[in-house]
Design an enzyme around this catalytic site. Structure first.
Site, PDB file in Angstrom:
ATOM      1  CE  LYS A   1       9.692   4.984   9.899  1.00 45.13           C
ATOM      2  NZ  LYS A   1      10.878   5.264   9.044  1.00 45.13           N
ATOM      3  N   GLY A   2       3.129   4.794   8.002  1.00 46.61           N
ATOM      4  CA  GLY A   2       2.304   5.338   6.928  1.00 46.61           C
ATOM      5  C   GLY A   2       1.043   6.058   7.351  1.00 46.61           C
TER       6      GLY A   2
ATOM      7  CD  GLU B   1      -2.515  -0.171   8.705  1.00 44.37           C
ATOM      8  OE1 GLU B   1      -1.869   0.743   8.171  1.00 44.37           O
ATOM      9  OE2 GLU B   1      -2.011  -1.259   9.017  1.00 44.37           O
TER      10      GLU B   1
ATOM     11  CG  ASP C   1      -0.915  -5.419   0.013  1.00 42.04           C
ATOM     12  OD1 ASP C   1      -1.650  -6.029  -0.771  1.00 42.04           O
ATOM     13  OD2 ASP C   1       0.311  -5.274  -0.203  1.00 42.04           O
TER      14      ASP C   1
ATOM     15  CE  LYS D   1      -1.593  -1.868  -3.369  1.00 43.11           C
ATOM     16  NZ  LYS D   1      -0.210  -2.383  -3.514  1.00 43.11           N
TER      17      LYS D   1
ATOM     18  CB  VAL E   1      -0.314   3.756  -3.952  1.00 44.91           C
ATOM     19  CG1 VAL E   1      -1.260   3.595  -5.124  1.00 44.91           C
ATOM     20  CG2 VAL E   1      -0.624   2.724  -2.879  1.00 44.91           C
TER      21      VAL E   1
ATOM     22  CG  ASP F   1       7.781   3.946   2.592  1.00 42.58           C
ATOM     23  OD1 ASP F   1       6.769   3.265   2.838  1.00 42.58           O
ATOM     24  OD2 ASP F   1       8.933   3.503   2.693  1.00 42.58           O
TER      25      ASP F   1
HETATM   26  C1  PRP Z   1       1.922  -0.923   5.288  1.00 45.51           C
HETATM   27  C2  PRP Z   1       0.600  -0.404   5.845  1.00 45.51           C
HETATM   28  C3  PRP Z   1       0.129  -1.534   6.679  1.00 45.51           C
HETATM   29  C4  PRP Z   1       0.682  -2.749   5.996  1.00 45.51           C
HETATM   30  C5  PRP Z   1      -0.394  -3.362   5.171  1.00 45.51           C
HETATM   31  O1  PRP Z   1       2.936  -0.644   6.175  1.00 45.51           O
HETATM   32  O2  PRP Z   1       0.752   0.769   6.577  1.00 45.51           O
HETATM   33  O3  PRP Z   1       0.560  -1.431   8.020  1.00 45.51           O
HETATM   34  O4  PRP Z   1       1.747  -2.330   5.148  1.00 45.51           O
HETATM   35  O5  PRP Z   1       0.065  -4.528   4.548  1.00 45.51           O
HETATM   36  P1  PRP Z   1      -0.627  -5.937   4.786  1.00 45.51           P
HETATM   37  O6  PRP Z   1      -2.105  -5.739   4.655  1.00 45.51           O
HETATM   38  O7  PRP Z   1      -0.069  -6.755   3.639  1.00 45.51           O
HETATM   39  O8  PRP Z   1      -0.212  -6.471   6.096  1.00 45.51           O
HETATM   40  P2  PRP Z   1       4.479  -0.800   5.774  1.00 45.51           P
HETATM   41  O9  PRP Z   1       4.951  -2.190   6.092  1.00 45.51           O
HETATM   42  O10 PRP Z   1       4.670  -0.330   4.366  1.00 45.51           O
HETATM   43  O11 PRP Z   1       5.230   0.159   6.797  1.00 45.51           O
HETATM   44  P3  PRP Z   1       5.221   1.767   6.908  1.00 45.51           P
HETATM   45  O12 PRP Z   1       3.787   2.184   7.152  1.00 45.51           O
HETATM   46  O13 PRP Z   1       6.093   2.043   8.073  1.00 45.51           O
HETATM   47  O14 PRP Z   1       5.753   2.325   5.622  1.00 45.51           O
END
Ligand code: PRP
Length: 176
Positions: A41-42, A97, A101, A129, A151, A157
């Protein structure tokens, strides 16, 4: 708890404008509009601002993914929870994105889109990151490189809270 500001609304707006200009230049002469794929969703806030900073034609689509134990497992299983509506075949794809991370989600998506026949796959991420990367996956356009902070805001979120904040904030200090 009100998150403390890490990146201001103005700073984000300036970077988004620059990223929009860079993407516009990249696809100015493209035969077909690039397909911007927002990772839910982010990514929804970033996508909404980014498309308005781009002055060439684009198409948009959305994909939902959920990762299991990305932080703890080296395989970083990723599951598609909502798939794209567009076909990838022959398209210039730009993955949008909010944050990269470990890179596991992105590596999965890039691989998946290539397999589906995308002509090219590029990545734009508001936050990177880089120090946390577990797989080497290129991020072509980066808004801000940040350290290992938790963050929130601007789409991100904490347990579904704070996505609406117009700035990127920090909830707590470094946690390893
Ligand atoms: C976050 C972000 C990426 C992922 C990155 O999504 O939007 O899709 O994590 O992490 P990674 O590099 O360790 O794979 P999240 O799982 O928080 O879901 P959301 O966007 O729905 O909150």
């Amino acid at each position: 708890m009100r998150p403390s500001e890490l990146i201001s609304e103005n700073a984000i707006a300036e970077r988004v404008a620059a990223l929009g200009a860079a993407l516009s230049a990249e696809y100015r002469d493209a035969a077909r509009p690039p397909l911007l794929v927002c990772v839910l969703k982010g990514g929804f806030v970033f996508l909404a601002d980014l498309v308005r900073a781009i002055d060439v034609e684009v198409e948009v689509d959305f994909i939902g993914v959920s990762s299991y134990g990305a932080a703890t497992s080296s395989s970083g299983e990723v599951r598609v929870t909502k798939d794209l509506e567009h076909a990838m075949e022959g398209r210039d794809v730009v993955i949008v994105e909010d944050i990269v991370d470990t890179g596991l989600t992105l590596a999965f998506l890039v691989d998946s889109f290539r397999r589906r026949g995308a002509r090219s796959v590029r990545v734009v991420a508001l936050l990177d990151k880089r120090g946390r990367r577990r797989v080497d996956v290129p991020v072509d356009f980066v808004g801000f490189e940040i350290g290992n902070r938790f963050v929130v805001g601007y789409g991100l979120d904490a347990d579904e809270r704070y996505r609406h904040l117009p700035y990127v904030g920090v909830l707590e200090e470094d946690h390893g």
